[in-house]
Scaffold this motif. Sequence first.
Motif, PDB file in Angstrom:
ATOM      1  N   ALA A  34      12.569  80.729  -1.318  1.00 37.65           N
ATOM      2  CA  ALA A  34      12.243  81.526  -2.139  1.00 37.65           C
ATOM      3  C   ALA A  34      12.821  81.216  -3.446  1.00 37.65           C
ATOM      4  N   ALA A  35      12.272  81.326  -4.693  1.00 34.38           N
ATOM      5  CA  ALA A  35      12.629  81.169  -5.987  1.00 34.38           C
ATOM      6  C   ALA A  35      13.954  82.120  -6.247  1.00 34.38           C
ATOM      7  N   PRO A  36      14.978  81.806  -6.882  1.00 27.69           N
ATOM      8  CA  PRO A  36      16.026  82.571  -7.010  1.00 27.69           C
ATOM      9  C   PRO A  36      15.472  83.640  -7.968  1.00 27.69           C
ATOM     10  N   LEU A  37      16.172  84.866  -7.971  1.00 28.31           N
ATOM     11  CA  LEU A  37      15.677  85.807  -9.118  1.00 28.31           C
ATOM     12  C   LEU A  37      16.146  85.795 -10.281  1.00 28.31           C
ATOM     13  N   PRO A  38      15.722  86.099 -11.413  1.00 25.04           N
ATOM     14  CA  PRO A  38      16.315  85.941 -12.642  1.00 25.04           C
ATOM     15  C   PRO A  38      17.604  86.654 -12.643  1.00 25.04           C
ATOM     16  N   ALA A  39      18.652  86.181 -13.477  1.00 26.78           N
ATOM     17  CA  ALA A  39      19.936  86.703 -13.575  1.00 26.78           C
ATOM     18  C   ALA A  39      19.983  88.364 -13.984  1.00 26.78           C
ATOM     19  N   SER A  40      18.945  88.796 -14.912  1.00 28.64           N
ATOM     20  CA  SER A  40      19.027  90.356 -15.260  1.00 28.64           C
ATOM     21  C   SER A  40      18.715  91.020 -13.873  1.00 28.64           C
ATOM     22  N   VAL A  41      17.550  90.571 -13.138  1.00 25.13           N
ATOM     23  CA  VAL A  41      17.192  91.205 -11.982  1.00 25.13           C
ATOM     24  C   VAL A  41      18.310  91.236 -10.980  1.00 25.13           C
ATOM     25  N   GLN A  42      19.031  90.064 -10.675  1.00 18.75           N
ATOM     26  CA  GLN A  42      20.397  90.156  -9.927  1.00 18.75           C
ATOM     27  C   GLN A  42      21.271  91.091 -10.134  1.00 18.75           C
ATOM     28  N   ASP A  43      21.574  91.179 -11.520  1.00 19.03           N
ATOM     29  CA  ASP A  43      22.756  92.086 -11.989  1.00 19.03           C
ATOM     30  C   ASP A  43      22.270  93.543 -11.880  1.00 19.03           C
ATOM     31  N   ALA A  44      20.902  93.683 -11.988  1.00 17.73           N
ATOM     32  CA  ALA A  44      20.552  95.128 -11.856  1.00 17.73           C
ATOM     33  C   ALA A  44      20.780  95.622 -10.424  1.00 17.73           C
ATOM     34  N   TRP A  45      20.185  94.683  -9.602  1.00 19.52           N
ATOM     35  CA  TRP A  45      20.316  94.951  -8.122  1.00 19.52           C
ATOM     36  C   TRP A  45      21.868  94.972  -7.680  1.00 19.52           C
TER      37      TRP A  45
END
Length: 132
Positions: A34-45
């Motif tokens: 899977a492609a890595p999630l964008p940094a903003s989405v990772q931070d929000a998670w």
Amino acid sequence: MLTLRRPLLSILALLAGGAVAASAVAQVQPPVQAAPLPASVQDAWSQVRAALTPAQQANAVRGFLSALAASERRPTLPPLDARDIASGRTVSLDDPALLQRPQAHEVTVTVGGQFLVFRPLSRASLDPFFGR
């Protein structure tokens, strides 16, 4: 007639060898990741997972969905799965127990081929996933 059998056997041997070689090549290729999630989405998670109170977690879930919508350039509600922590059994998303006792469940959010797991602290943490 003996001369016809020899070329036929040679052709069959070559075809069989090619099939074995093709299957060997197919087994060597690595699985698609899977492609890595964008940094903003990772931070929000990470904020969803780090929340200590139901209100913090509900706000973090809204922030996660907002970051996800911004990264995909459209509002989106990712697929969810839930399971009961004590029994390990899968729970339907319309099961009243999930909304009555969300803290007894583990929820998996699927985004971009990745599985994001959290334990909801309240119903308010689940409501944004259901469009509420």
